[in-house]
Scaffold this active site. Structure first.
Site, mmCIF file in Angstrom:
data_model
loop_
_atom_site.group_PDB
_atom_site.id
_atom_site.type_symbol
_atom_site.label_atom_id
_atom_site.label_comp_id
_atom_site.label_asym_id
_atom_site.label_seq_id
_atom_site.Cartn_x
_atom_site.Cartn_y
_atom_site.Cartn_z
ATOM 1 N N THR A 132 -30.326 59.920 16.821
ATOM 2 C CA THR A 132 -31.689 59.410 16.790
ATOM 3 C C THR A 132 -32.352 59.413 18.176
ATOM 4 O O THR A 132 -31.646 59.396 19.192
ATOM 5 C CB THR A 132 -31.659 57.962 16.240
ATOM 6 O OG1 THR A 132 -32.897 57.320 16.497
ATOM 7 C CG2 THR A 132 -30.584 57.127 16.925
ATOM 8 N N ASP A 133 -33.675 59.380 18.184
ATOM 9 C CA ASP A 133 -34.401 59.263 19.457
ATOM 10 C C ASP A 133 -34.245 57.876 20.074
ATOM 11 O O ASP A 133 -34.544 57.672 21.249
ATOM 12 C CB ASP A 133 -35.895 59.595 19.260
ATOM 13 C CG ASP A 133 -36.603 58.742 18.212
ATOM 14 O OD1 ASP A 133 -35.949 57.889 17.580
ATOM 15 O OD2 ASP A 133 -37.820 58.935 18.018
ATOM 16 N N GLU A 134 -33.779 56.913 19.241
ATOM 17 C CA GLU A 134 -33.749 55.522 19.721
ATOM 18 C C GLU A 134 -32.736 55.315 20.844
ATOM 19 O O GLU A 134 -32.789 54.312 21.553
ATOM 20 C CB GLU A 134 -33.478 54.565 18.553
ATOM 21 C CG GLU A 134 -34.506 54.754 17.459
ATOM 22 C CD GLU A 134 -34.586 53.624 16.458
ATOM 23 O OE1 GLU A 134 -34.184 52.499 16.782
ATOM 24 O OE2 GLU A 134 -35.061 53.885 15.341
ATOM 25 N N TYR A 158 -28.378 48.869 16.767
ATOM 26 C CA TYR A 158 -28.320 50.179 16.091
ATOM 27 C C TYR A 158 -28.321 51.307 17.118
ATOM 28 O O TYR A 158 -27.467 52.191 17.099
ATOM 29 C CB TYR A 158 -29.518 50.327 15.140
ATOM 30 C CG TYR A 158 -29.762 51.760 14.687
ATOM 31 C CD1 TYR A 158 -28.827 52.436 13.901
ATOM 32 C CD2 TYR A 158 -30.930 52.449 15.063
ATOM 33 C CE1 TYR A 158 -29.042 53.754 13.506
ATOM 34 C CE2 TYR A 158 -31.150 53.760 14.663
ATOM 35 C CZ TYR A 158 -30.209 54.408 13.883
ATOM 36 O OH TYR A 158 -30.416 55.713 13.495
ATOM 37 N N LYS A 162 -25.390 54.091 18.007
ATOM 38 C CA LYS A 162 -25.594 55.548 17.903
ATOM 39 C C LYS A 162 -25.352 56.209 19.259
ATOM 40 O O LYS A 162 -24.774 57.301 19.346
ATOM 41 C CB LYS A 162 -27.005 55.865 17.396
ATOM 42 C CG LYS A 162 -27.276 55.529 15.947
ATOM 43 C CD LYS A 162 -26.394 56.278 14.951
ATOM 44 C CE LYS A 162 -26.687 57.762 14.897
ATOM 45 N NZ LYS A 162 -25.925 58.417 13.779
HETATM 46 N N1 LIG Z 1 -33.901 57.816 9.012
HETATM 47 C C1 LIG Z 1 -34.347 58.250 10.185
HETATM 48 O O1 LIG Z 1 -35.544 58.200 10.450
HETATM 49 C C2 LIG Z 1 -33.393 58.854 11.182
HETATM 50 C C3 LIG Z 1 -33.906 59.464 12.322
HETATM 51 C C4 LIG Z 1 -33.035 60.066 13.226
HETATM 52 C C5 LIG Z 1 -31.669 60.045 12.988
HETATM 53 N N2 LIG Z 1 -31.179 59.417 11.887
HETATM 54 C C6 LIG Z 1 -29.727 59.448 11.684
HETATM 55 O O2 LIG Z 1 -29.489 60.273 10.558
HETATM 56 C C7 LIG Z 1 -28.353 59.817 9.833
HETATM 57 C C8 LIG Z 1 -28.739 59.571 8.392
HETATM 58 O O3 LIG Z 1 -29.799 58.614 8.347
HETATM 59 P P1 LIG Z 1 -30.412 58.129 6.965
HETATM 60 O O4 LIG Z 1 -31.753 57.581 7.237
HETATM 61 O O5 LIG Z 1 -30.217 59.168 5.934
HETATM 62 O O6 LIG Z 1 -29.433 56.911 6.667
HETATM 63 P P2 LIG Z 1 -29.118 56.172 5.282
HETATM 64 O O7 LIG Z 1 -28.847 54.757 5.674
HETATM 65 O O8 LIG Z 1 -30.156 56.468 4.264
HETATM 66 O O9 LIG Z 1 -27.767 56.881 4.788
HETATM 67 C C9 LIG Z 1 -26.538 56.667 5.393
HETATM 68 C C10 LIG Z 1 -25.467 57.143 4.424
HETATM 69 O O10 LIG Z 1 -24.189 56.955 5.047
HETATM 70 C C11 LIG Z 1 -23.303 56.359 4.107
HETATM 71 N N3 LIG Z 1 -22.299 55.595 4.852
HETATM 72 C C12 LIG Z 1 -22.500 54.474 5.595
HETATM 73 N N4 LIG Z 1 -21.324 54.069 6.125
HETATM 74 C C13 LIG Z 1 -20.379 54.952 5.729
HETATM 75 C C14 LIG Z 1 -18.991 55.088 5.982
HETATM 76 N N5 LIG Z 1 -18.342 54.194 6.746
HETATM 77 N N6 LIG Z 1 -18.331 56.128 5.432
HETATM 78 C C15 LIG Z 1 -18.982 57.040 4.647
HETATM 79 N N7 LIG Z 1 -20.296 56.953 4.376
HETATM 80 C C16 LIG Z 1 -20.988 55.932 4.917
HETATM 81 C C17 LIG Z 1 -24.198 55.476 3.246
HETATM 82 O O11 LIG Z 1 -23.592 55.175 2.000
HETATM 83 C C18 LIG Z 1 -25.435 56.351 3.122
HETATM 84 O O12 LIG Z 1 -25.309 57.233 2.026
HETATM 85 C C19 LIG Z 1 -27.880 58.551 10.555
HETATM 86 O O13 LIG Z 1 -26.803 58.899 11.379
HETATM 87 C C20 LIG Z 1 -29.084 58.120 11.377
HETATM 88 O O14 LIG Z 1 -28.673 57.456 12.552
HETATM 89 C C21 LIG Z 1 -32.006 58.829 10.985
#
Ligand SMILES: NC(=O)c1ccc[n+]([C@@H]2O[C@H](COP(=O)([O-])OP(=O)(O)OC[C@H]3O[C@@H](n4cnc5c(N)ncnc54)[C@H](O)[C@@H]3O)[C@@H](O)[C@H]2O)c1
Length: 353
Positions: A132-134, A158, A162
């Site tokens: 993430t950008d955070e 968070y 990350k």
């Molecule tokens: N949503 C955003 O805007 C955004 C932006 C940049 C980066 N990200 C990164 O992208 C990735 C996905 O984000 P998202 O928004 O889809 O998240 P989300 O919370 O919707 O999905 C996370 C998934 O991971 C699974 N999970 C959690 N803990 C687990 C574990 N211990 N073992 C196996 N599975 C597990 C959950 O069941 C879920 O399906 C993350 O790593 C997040 O940091 C998200």
């Protein structure tokens, strides 16, 4: 064949569905199905023999090791994480467990497997870590956007978790030579996003005529990217990215939270001219700001554009219109993630998790 962790979550599911739609690879999805994971996101693949769902934890090294041996993936694409900043403020522990320790255990299982491959398989292998950008902290109003060399300054539990996982991936590349890549992306929005995040939360509340709670003065700025554009960028990094590199991904769409909510309200006003809640913007209320709320994030996407030729396809307005339409056309999904029905279904199929 790819092993995708967290593929039942928001971005992971979009990635898996898009990859299977273009038949990019056979996919094994490993997901623990926390509150944020939803098998309904992958329903379209129920009859796809090239997709396998495995319920499990990334921290379960035996399970991951077995999946790697059995399926011999060419790539591991790592989405699994606890991802909601507010939750990390109220309860940081699961963030450390999954984002830090989970990534560590996953890396260990992958390293052991990778070290046992033939020389040519080792070269071909990829570990793509989605971040993430955070991790970069907060920008002032006139600061240039974050680039790949911006020092890390995570401000929430968070972001810190990350950042730690990004460092672990970097270290596994540097120390062991694991062919890893890291992507840092800005705020995503689009189909299948759990309605605790800003955009789906506001859409669903506005449709019901409920108040639209905006933190603080509403002037915090985020750089918004439509999720399909993010997934396309990830595909390109996986295919052509230089091993050991970090790529920033963003929408070049800086918007204040207030602008986001006003744009959504305008879309809903147009779609529902007879709504009793019109104009939806009058539902906006201001609530106490989030603790340590970062003021502004913005991504410089020069590197991925120059090296891989990637740029977002959607404008903020077109992506948002698609998103609103998706939530309107999928009331059953919305209902299921908001009611206890989904949890009961899970309990029935998998026992408690
Ligand atoms: N949503 C955003 O805007 C955004 C932006 C940049 C980066 N990200 C990164 O992208 C990735 C996905 O984000 P998202 O928004 O889809 O998240 P989300 O919370 O919707 O999905 C996370 C998934 O991971 C699974 N999970 C959690 N803990 C687990 C574990 N211990 N073992 C196996 N599975 C597990 C959950 O069941 C879920 O399906 C993350 O790593 C997040 O940091 C998200």
């Amino acid at each position: 064949m790819w092993l995708v962790t967290g593929g039942a979550g928001f971005i992971g599911a979009n990635f898996v569905l898009a990859a299977r739609a273009r038949n990019a690879a056979r996919i094994v999805t490993l997901d623990r199905l926390t509150y944020a994971g939803n098998l309904k996101n992958l329903e379209a693949l129920a009859d796809d023999p090239q997709h396998l769902f495995v319920l499990g934890d990334i921290a379960d090294r035996d399970l991951v090791g077995r999946l790697l041996r059995e399926h011999q993936p060419r790539a591991v694409v790592h989405f699994a994480a606890e991802s909601h900043v507010d939750r990390s403020i109220h309860g940081p522990h699961p963030f450390m467990e999954t984002n830090v320790m989970g990534t560590f255990h996953l890396l260990e299982a992958v390293r052991q497997h990778w070290q046992g491959l033939s020389a040519s398989e080792r070269v071909e292998f990829r570990f793509l870590h989605i971040s993430t950008d955070e991790v970069y902290g907060s920008l002032g109003p006139k600061d240039p956007p974050f680039c790949e060399t911006t020092p890390y300054a995570p401000n929430s539990p968070y972001a810190a978790s990350k950042a730690a996982s990004d460092h672990l991936v970097r270290a596994y590349h540097h120390t062991y030579g694991l062919p890893a890549l890291v992507t840092n992306c800005s705020n995503n929005y689009g189909p299948f996003q759990f309605p605790e995040k800003l955009i789906p939360l506001m859409i669903l509340k506005a449709l019901k005529g409920e108040s639209l709670p905006v933190y603080g003065d509403g002037l915090n700025v985020r750089d918004w990217l439509y999720v399909a554009d993010h997934c396309e960028a990830l595909g390109q990094v996986l295919a052509q990215g230089r091993v050991g590199q970090t790529y920033n991904i963003g929408g070049s769409n800086e918007k204040t939270n207030l602008e986001v909510v006003h744009t959504l309200c305008a879309i809903l006003d147009e779609l529902f001219p007879d709504s009793p809640h019109r104009p939806h913007a009058r539902l906006i209320t201001y609530v106490k700001d989030r603790l340590g709320h970062d003021r502004r994030y913005a991504m410089n996407i020069e590197k991925i554009s120059r090296e891989l030729g990637w740029r977002p396809r959607e404008s903020f307005e077109s992506g948002l219109a698609k998103t609103v339409r998706w939530y309107l056309e999928n009331p059953a999904w919305v209902e299921s993630v908001q009611s206890g029905e989904y949890r009961e279904w899970l309990e029935l199929h998998y026992g408690s998790n």
